[in-house]
Each structure stands twice: as C-alpha cells, then as structure tokens.
Design a protein around this motif. Structure first.
Motif, PDB file in Angstrom:
ATOM      1  N   ARG A  26       0.882  -1.440  -0.279  1.00  0.00           N
ATOM      2  CA  ARG A  26      -0.047   0.128  -0.259  1.00  0.00           C
ATOM      3  C   ARG A  26       0.712   1.404  -0.300  1.00  0.00           C
ATOM      4  NH1 ARG A  26      -3.446   2.944   3.209  1.00  0.00           N
ATOM      5  NH2 ARG A  26      -1.673   4.373   1.930  1.00  0.00           N
ATOM      6  N   PRO A  27       1.129   1.858  -1.026  1.00  0.00           N
ATOM      7  CA  PRO A  27       1.211   3.117  -1.237  1.00  0.00           C
ATOM      8  C   PRO A  27       1.081   4.060  -0.452  1.00  0.00           C
ATOM      9  CG  PRO A  27       0.591   2.648  -3.352  1.00  0.00           C
ATOM     10  CD  PRO A  27       0.371   1.473  -1.865  1.00  0.00           C
ATOM     11  N   THR A  28       2.209   5.695  -0.641  1.00  0.00           N
ATOM     12  CA  THR A  28       2.626   6.465  -0.167  1.00  0.00           C
ATOM     13  C   THR A  28       1.719   7.770  -0.706  1.00  0.00           C
ATOM     14  OG1 THR A  28       3.648   7.262   2.023  1.00  0.00           O
ATOM     15  CG2 THR A  28       3.296   9.016   0.795  1.00  0.00           C
ATOM     16  N   VAL A  29       0.079   7.796  -0.802  1.00  0.00           N
ATOM     17  CA  VAL A  29      -0.668   9.212  -2.143  1.00  0.00           C
ATOM     18  C   VAL A  29      -0.686   9.994  -1.754  1.00  0.00           C
ATOM     19  CG1 VAL A  29      -2.284   8.514  -3.911  1.00  0.00           C
ATOM     20  CG2 VAL A  29      -2.048   6.824  -2.404  1.00  0.00           C
ATOM     21  N   THR A  30      -0.416  10.962  -3.187  1.00  0.00           N
ATOM     22  CA  THR A  30      -0.613  12.062  -2.961  1.00  0.00           C
ATOM     23  C   THR A  30      -1.363  12.400  -3.601  1.00  0.00           C
ATOM     24  OG1 THR A  30       1.900  12.833  -3.022  1.00  0.00           O
ATOM     25  CG2 THR A  30       0.481  14.318  -3.620  1.00  0.00           C
ATOM     26  N   HIS A  90     -18.454  18.574 -10.774  1.00  0.00           N
ATOM     27  CA  HIS A  90     -17.554  17.278 -10.406  1.00  0.00           C
ATOM     28  C   HIS A  90     -16.748  18.410  -9.851  1.00  0.00           C
ATOM     29  CE1 HIS A  90     -20.727  16.931 -13.355  1.00  0.00           C
ATOM     30  NE2 HIS A  90     -20.331  15.527 -13.964  1.00  0.00           N
ATOM     31  N   GLU A  91     -15.525  17.149 -10.369  1.00  0.00           N
ATOM     32  CA  GLU A  91     -14.481  17.663  -9.704  1.00  0.00           C
ATOM     33  C   GLU A  91     -13.365  16.626 -10.551  1.00  0.00           C
ATOM     34  OE1 GLU A  91     -12.484  17.152  -5.264  1.00  0.00           O
ATOM     35  OE2 GLU A  91     -14.228  16.336  -5.255  1.00  0.00           O
ATOM     36  N   ALA A  92     -11.912  17.339 -10.832  1.00  0.00           N
ATOM     37  CA  ALA A  92     -11.320  16.261 -11.179  1.00  0.00           C
ATOM     38  C   ALA A  92      -9.819  15.931 -10.109  1.00  0.00           C
ATOM     39  CB  ALA A  92     -10.676  17.466 -12.426  1.00  0.00           C
ATOM     40  N   VAL A  93      -9.605  15.223  -9.676  1.00  0.00           N
ATOM     41  CA  VAL A  93      -9.183  14.610  -8.880  1.00  0.00           C
ATOM     42  C   VAL A  93      -7.742  14.103  -9.302  1.00  0.00           C
ATOM     43  CG1 VAL A  93      -8.575  13.033  -6.216  1.00  0.00           C
ATOM     44  CG2 VAL A  93     -10.480  13.992  -7.094  1.00  0.00           C
ATOM     45  N   THR A  94      -6.501  13.965  -8.984  1.00  0.00           N
ATOM     46  CA  THR A  94      -5.134  13.641  -9.096  1.00  0.00           C
ATOM     47  C   THR A  94      -4.302  12.641  -8.143  1.00  0.00           C
ATOM     48  OG1 THR A  94      -4.657  14.440 -10.816  1.00  0.00           O
ATOM     49  CG2 THR A  94      -2.895  13.137 -10.177  1.00  0.00           C
ATOM     50  N   LEU A  95      -4.632  11.268  -8.374  1.00  0.00           N
ATOM     51  CA  LEU A  95      -3.555  10.627  -6.965  1.00  0.00           C
ATOM     52  C   LEU A  95      -1.781  10.095  -8.263  1.00  0.00           C
ATOM     53  CD1 LEU A  95      -6.446   8.056  -6.693  1.00  0.00           C
ATOM     54  CD2 LEU A  95      -6.431  10.301  -5.616  1.00  0.00           C
ATOM     55  N   THR A  96      -1.465   9.925  -6.953  1.00  0.00           N
ATOM     56  CA  THR A  96       0.049  10.301  -7.580  1.00  0.00           C
ATOM     57  C   THR A  96       0.512   9.048  -6.323  1.00  0.00           C
ATOM     58  OG1 THR A  96       0.911  12.147  -6.476  1.00  0.00           O
ATOM     59  CG2 THR A  96      -0.071  12.019  -8.741  1.00  0.00           C
ATOM     60  N   ALA A  97       2.122   8.238  -6.578  1.00  0.00           N
ATOM     61  CA  ALA A  97       2.934   7.526  -6.017  1.00  0.00           C
ATOM     62  C   ALA A  97       3.894   7.526  -6.397  1.00  0.00           C
ATOM     63  CB  ALA A  97       1.822   6.692  -6.011  1.00  0.00           C
ATOM     64  N   THR A  98       5.195   7.922  -6.015  1.00  0.00           N
ATOM     65  CA  THR A  98       6.729   7.181  -6.117  1.00  0.00           C
ATOM     66  C   THR A  98       6.379   5.267  -6.511  1.00  0.00           C
ATOM     67  OG1 THR A  98       7.503   9.418  -5.262  1.00  0.00           O
ATOM     68  CG2 THR A  98       9.175   7.143  -5.266  1.00  0.00           C
ATOM     69  N   ALA A 132      -3.419   0.275  -9.655  1.00  0.00           N
ATOM     70  CA  ALA A 132      -4.179   1.806  -9.225  1.00  0.00           C
ATOM     71  C   ALA A 132      -5.912   1.736  -8.227  1.00  0.00           C
ATOM     72  CB  ALA A 132      -5.221   1.469 -11.223  1.00  0.00           C
ATOM     73  N   ALA A 133      -5.721   0.670  -8.433  1.00  0.00           N
ATOM     74  CA  ALA A 133      -7.078   0.344  -7.715  1.00  0.00           C
ATOM     75  C   ALA A 133      -6.442   0.160  -6.005  1.00  0.00           C
ATOM     76  CB  ALA A 133      -7.659  -1.113  -7.131  1.00  0.00           C
ATOM     77  N   ARG A 134      -5.307  -0.333  -6.117  1.00  0.00           N
ATOM     78  CA  ARG A 134      -4.566   0.424  -3.881  1.00  0.00           C
ATOM     79  C   ARG A 134      -4.716   1.874  -4.370  1.00  0.00           C
ATOM     80  NH1 ARG A 134      -2.671  -3.830  -1.921  1.00  0.00           N
ATOM     81  NH2 ARG A 134      -2.331  -5.940  -2.975  1.00  0.00           N
ATOM     82  N   LEU A 135      -4.153   2.650  -4.655  1.00  0.00           N
ATOM     83  CA  LEU A 135      -3.762   4.198  -4.650  1.00  0.00           C
ATOM     84  C   LEU A 135      -5.230   4.266  -4.962  1.00  0.00           C
ATOM     85  CD1 LEU A 135      -1.379   3.457  -6.159  1.00  0.00           C
ATOM     86  CD2 LEU A 135      -1.396   5.893  -7.647  1.00  0.00           C
ATOM     87  N   THR A 136      -6.579   3.914  -5.541  1.00  0.00           N
ATOM     88  CA  THR A 136      -8.146   5.006  -5.060  1.00  0.00           C
ATOM     89  C   THR A 136      -8.550   4.938  -4.226  1.00  0.00           C
ATOM     90  OG1 THR A 136      -8.057   4.212  -7.769  1.00  0.00           O
ATOM     91  CG2 THR A 136     -10.101   4.639  -6.294  1.00  0.00           C
ATOM     92  N   GLU A 137      -7.856   3.030  -3.651  1.00  0.00           N
ATOM     93  CA  GLU A 137      -8.567   2.949  -1.997  1.00  0.00           C
ATOM     94  C   GLU A 137      -8.267   3.892  -1.421  1.00  0.00           C
ATOM     95  OE1 GLU A 137      -8.352  -1.523   0.871  1.00  0.00           O
ATOM     96  OE2 GLU A 137      -8.043  -1.616  -1.350  1.00  0.00           O
ATOM     97  N   ALA A 138      -6.656   3.724  -0.782  1.00  0.00           N
ATOM     98  CA  ALA A 138      -5.604   4.792  -0.239  1.00  0.00           C
ATOM     99  C   ALA A 138      -6.356   6.202  -0.230  1.00  0.00           C
ATOM    100  CB  ALA A 138      -4.412   4.542  -0.298  1.00  0.00           C
ATOM    101  N   ALA A 139      -6.798   6.223  -1.188  1.00  0.00           N
ATOM    102  CA  ALA A 139      -6.826   7.630  -1.480  1.00  0.00           C
ATOM    103  C   ALA A 139      -8.859   8.011  -1.067  1.00  0.00           C
ATOM    104  CB  ALA A 139      -7.420   8.359  -2.965  1.00  0.00           C
ATOM    105  N   GLU A 140      -9.376   7.320  -0.369  1.00  0.00           N
ATOM    106  CA  GLU A 140     -10.730   6.866   0.298  1.00  0.00           C
ATOM    107  C   GLU A 140     -10.719   8.089   2.056  1.00  0.00           C
ATOM    108  OE1 GLU A 140     -14.298   4.865  -1.200  1.00  0.00           O
ATOM    109  OE2 GLU A 140     -12.904   3.953  -0.307  1.00  0.00           O
ATOM    110  N   ARG A 178     -14.888   5.836  -4.044  1.00  0.00           N
ATOM    111  CA  ARG A 178     -15.488   5.052  -5.637  1.00  0.00           C
ATOM    112  C   ARG A 178     -16.814   4.925  -6.017  1.00  0.00           C
ATOM    113  NH1 ARG A 178     -12.208   0.225  -2.840  1.00  0.00           N
ATOM    114  NH2 ARG A 178     -13.561   1.574  -1.036  1.00  0.00           N
ATOM    115  N   GLU A 179     -17.596   5.569  -5.430  1.00  0.00           N
ATOM    116  CA  GLU A 179     -19.417   6.053  -5.718  1.00  0.00           C
ATOM    117  C   GLU A 179     -19.596   7.558  -6.679  1.00  0.00           C
ATOM    118  OE1 GLU A 179     -17.996   5.295  -2.639  1.00  0.00           O
ATOM    119  OE2 GLU A 179     -18.948   2.980  -2.639  1.00  0.00           O
ATOM    120  N   ARG A 180     -18.061   7.914  -6.213  1.00  0.00           N
ATOM    121  CA  ARG A 180     -18.333   8.963  -6.902  1.00  0.00           C
ATOM    122  C   ARG A 180     -17.650   9.278  -8.446  1.00  0.00           C
ATOM    123  NH1 ARG A 180     -15.726  14.454  -3.938  1.00  0.00           N
ATOM    124  NH2 ARG A 180     -16.683  15.257  -5.616  1.00  0.00           N
TER     125      ARG A 180
END
Length: 507
Positions: A360-364, A379-387, A406-414, A421-423
């Motif tokens: 599970r990475p550190t997510v910005t 609406h909203e534009a969201v960017t997730l990044t990880a090294t 990508a799913a791991r980043l999305t899960e962490a970002a919640e 994920r519902e949005r």
C-alpha cells in the motif's frame, strides 16, 4: 551571434533557449515528441483537465527571474500564480490527520502540537532550523553556480552540511548520517518521521540512503511556500514556450535527434532521424543519461554520476468525479503508507518481495480549487500519485499489475476523499512505462534535485562536457530534477555560453 541547437523542449531546455535568444543567439529546439514541456503535460477529456507532471511549484523566484530577464511580461502577467493554503494535509494509518499552513512556521508548530502532541511542533521546528544551515551552505554552490570540476570542489560538496544532533554514549555508531537516521533521532514520533521522509519520497529519494541534507526539501517548501498555476501547471510550460516563440526561438516537433555532430572534436550540430543535418556552433542537450550516451558517447563517458541506477518513476491515476469539491478541501493531501519499510523496499531495493505492486503506497491526492479543471461545479478532477519503482524493475506494461496498483491508490485515497469510488465517472492511469514513451527517459525515471553529502553520490553531471561546445540542461544535469531546478539549469547553461567558462553563477 551563434547558432545553437537545443535537444529537447522540456522546462530546462526552454529556459536555456529563451535566455540564449535574448542574448542574441539564433536558437533552434528539436523535440522528439509532438509538443513542448517534457514531463509537464496535460490530460484533457470530457471537460476535465489534469496535470500529468508536477502539481505544484516551489521556489517561484526562479521563473520570476527567467521572465524578467527574457521580456516585458512578468511571470504573474503571464500566468495566474496562486499560493496554496493549507500547503498540505496529512493522513496516517492510525487516524491522525492534520493540515499544515503555507509558509507559516508558527502555524506549523501549532498544527503539529495539536495533532501529534505537545512538543511535536518544536521538534519539527528545530529540525527545520538546522535545515536552514543546509540552505545557507549549499544555495550558491548547488543552485546558482555551475558544478565545478576538480577534486576540491567535489570534496566540499561531498560533505553533508546538516548539523545533526549527535548521539551520546560509549557505543555511539559512526554510520553515515542519513535522512532516516536524523528523522528517528530528532523527531522521535513515527508520524513526524513519516512527514519528513515523505518529502524525500516525493522527489524519488530513499530516506534510508539520502544524506541528512535532504532536510532542505521541507525547509524550502515551508519557507518559500507552495504555488499553483490557475488552469493547471501545464500553463507554466505554455507560458515559457510562448516566451521562447516571442524571442524567435525556432521549434521543430516530431524531430528526433539521433546524433550530435562533431568537427575537429567540437560539437557542430545535430543529425535527425531520417538523415537531415542541422549545423550549429553549440549544442545544448536536455536528455536522459541513456539518450546522451547514444547521441554523444564521447561526452557521456567523462561525466560524473552520468550513469547509476534508473531513478524511481511516478504512477498517476486521474479521476473524474461527480459531485462538487467541498468547501475548505486541501489542494494536496498525503495519505501515508501503513508500512513505510515495505514501501521503501518495493520502490528502491533490487530484491522486491512483492513484485512491485502488492504493498500500500504513500499517495498524494491533488484536489485543486480550479474551475478550469472540471466541466462545472457539480464535478471534480482529482489526481492521485505515488512514487514507484521504474519500468524494468516492474513491468508496468502488464495490465494486471497497473490495474491492481491503481485500485490500491484509489482505495488509499478514500481516507482523503470519502466516498470516492461511489463518485467515480471514469479514470485514466499513467505508469512509468508511459513516462518512458512520452519523454524518452529510461524506465520513466524522474530525477531528484541534487544534494550535498554522501561523497557526491547525489550530484548530477555538470553543465559542461568533455566535448567542447556541448552543454547539458534539464533534470538529468546539474542541479537536478524538479521545476525550479530545471529552470536553474537553463540559467547556468546560458551563463556559461554567453559569458564563457569563467562565469561564476547567477547574481
């Protein structure tokens, strides 16, 4: 007036081109891709827009100076530059969460005391005060002057200027002082340690190996602030390109350089794919080490630190969300990994136990308050990044790996975007393999800024080469990666060309 060929149209290359054109030289830029900006890209789809490269600017003075020196329009008249406040939010696995104000030492102390406990803010502040000594000692030799040849200069930069608090006792270890050792000894609390180390990780630096001088990274952010270009950071690249065009720099896109031409041992132009030759009196190369070695083998062989391991890359997920951005949302939130040791091992160690995607990475999480990034306020534009590890260390072309990560980043970002994920309307993914394709950098690796210490292991090749008339700019040359550092590299190359080898740096 000299004819100058510039290889690449990234930020460092364009910074050099603009300055050289103003000095009266005839400058032509050759870019293998179809557009300018290098890693400062943009993804636009269905009314949403995302930065595919850096999401914030630190040390905006670099670009203020560039725009002042190259035309009448200032940086602020060329782009809408705004400070981000709070500078960042932070969320930890134990539920701790806090936001750090922008460019406010006292505010940071209060926020850390309230969230982490009494004394936490003071410990952080004391470390940042020591990092100021790093800044004072290295600002000029690392960021304003070209990298000097010779053992004396390199020995000086090989020493770590961080005034670390030494341990006491009979069994005190003499191991090298690293960012991780400083964090553990001086900050104590695991959350503060993660906060410090996340600054290094964001630049692709391993805190277990990076010198203590890496403390200068949070110092710079906390002291000079975090800035955003309204409409997206791509706007900065567009403004710099426009400045180059206004100064009559010629751009040729989809024009891949395959060789630096030489005559009598001196750079004499470039050869393009297809055989076309363009003569020049000097050549500026803003390319990765692998491309440089292919274009000009005689130059690459004599450069310090021109080889070495491929740096980590960036994995990004771009999310188009239904529902508006809540009032008071932080522009940037860092969701820290629950097991930082596992993350560092997967990103940096050669023996990667999990194959590069199972941790599970550190997510910005970037959530700009910017109408230019979304179709409307609903609406909203969201960017997730990880090294992440570079392409090659992990096969980022494997769809299963990329999808799972990508799913791991999305899960962490919640943790930062409840109900994410519902949005979700749609998402797009960019991996280091995509970066390699877009920029030509081996493995999609993104270079880090230079650092003093570690016997020079964190320096980059200097801006001059063993081939007279061939210069280096961009993140893979001195003073390293990052938007501000790329701009500095352009200033150094221009200074060396205009004023000669005796140029002593920016005034």
């Amino acid at each position: 007036m000299a004819r100058i060929a510039v290889i690449g149209a990234g930020m460092g290359a364009m910074a050099a081109a603009a300055r050289l054109a103003v000095a009266g030289h005839r400058v032509a830029v050759y870019e293998r891709a179809g557009t300018h900006g290098g890693g400062v890209g943009r993804l636009a789809r269905e009314g949403f827009a995302f930065d595919t490269g850096p999401g914030l600017l630190h040390l905006p003075a670099v670009y203020r100076d560039l725009f002042v020196k190259t035309g009448k329009e200032s940086l602020e008249r060329s782009v809408e530059l705004v400070q981000v406040d709070p500078a960042s939010g932070h969320v930890f696995a134990d539920g701790t969460a806090f936001a750090l104000p922008n460019a406010s030492r006292a505010g940071v102390v209060r926020a850390l005391d309230e969230a982490v406990g009494a004394g936490a803010g003071e410990r952080w502040s004391e470390l940042v005060n020591r990092a100021r000594e790093v800044w004072d000692a290295t600002r000029r030799p690392l960021l304003e002057e070209p990298l000097r040849a010779g053992p004396a200069a390199r020995e000086a930069l090989g020493r770590d200027p961080y005034p670390a608090v030494r341990g006491r006792g009979l069994f005190r270890r003499k191991a090298p002082v690293t960012l991780a050792s400083v964090a553990g000894r001086e900050l104590k609390d695991a959350r503060l340690v993660a906060l410090l180390e996340s600054h290094a990780l964001a630049y692709g630096l391993d805190p277990r190996r990076a010198p203590a001088s890496a403390t200068v990274l949070p110092y710079l952010e906390q002291t000079f602030g975090s800035w955003y270009v309204r409409g997206g950071m791509r706007g900065l690249a567009d403004a710099l390109h426009a400045r180059c065009v206004a100064r009559r720099v010629e751009f040729r896109f989809d024009a891949e350089v395959v060789r630096v031409l030489t005559e009598d041992g001196r750079a004499a132009g470039v050869e393009l794919a297809g055989g076309e030759r363009a003569e020049a009196d000097m050549v500026v190369a803003a390319v990765s080490p692998g491309r440089l070695a292919a274009l000009a083998p005689g130059a690459a062989g004599g450069l310090p630190r021109s080889g070495g391991p491929v740096p980590p890359g960036r994995f990004s997920v771009f999310l188009a969300l239904r529902g508006g951005r809540p009032e008071g949302t932080a522009h940037r939130t860092v969701v820290h990994a629950p097991d930082r040791g596992a993350e560092l091992a997967e990103v940096f160690d050669e023996a990667r136990a999990g194959g590069g995607w199972r941790y599970r990475p550190t997510v910005t999480v970037l959530r700009p308050d910017d109408a230019g990034t979304r179709p409307d306020d609903g609406h909203e534009a969201v960017t997730l990044t990880a090294t992440v590890a570079p392409h090659g260390a992990v096969d980022w072309t494997d769809e299963r790996i990329a999808t799972d990560f990508a799913a791991r980043l999305t899960e962490a970002a919640e943790a930062a975007v409840p109900g994410l994920r519902e949005r979700l309307l749609w998402r797009e993914v960019r991996t280091p393999a995509d970066t390699e394709t877009a920029t030509g950098a081996e493995g999609g690796g993104i270079p880090a800024p230079v650092l003093a210490g570690a016997e020079g292991a964190f320096l980059r090749p200097g801006n001059t080469t063993d081939v007279p008339g061939l210069y280096l700019a961009g993140g893979f040359a001195h003073p390293g990666g990052g938007l501000a550092h790329a701009g500095m590299s352009g200033a150094m190359v221009a200074g060396l060309i205009v004023d000669g080898a005796g140029w002593r740096g920016s005034q």
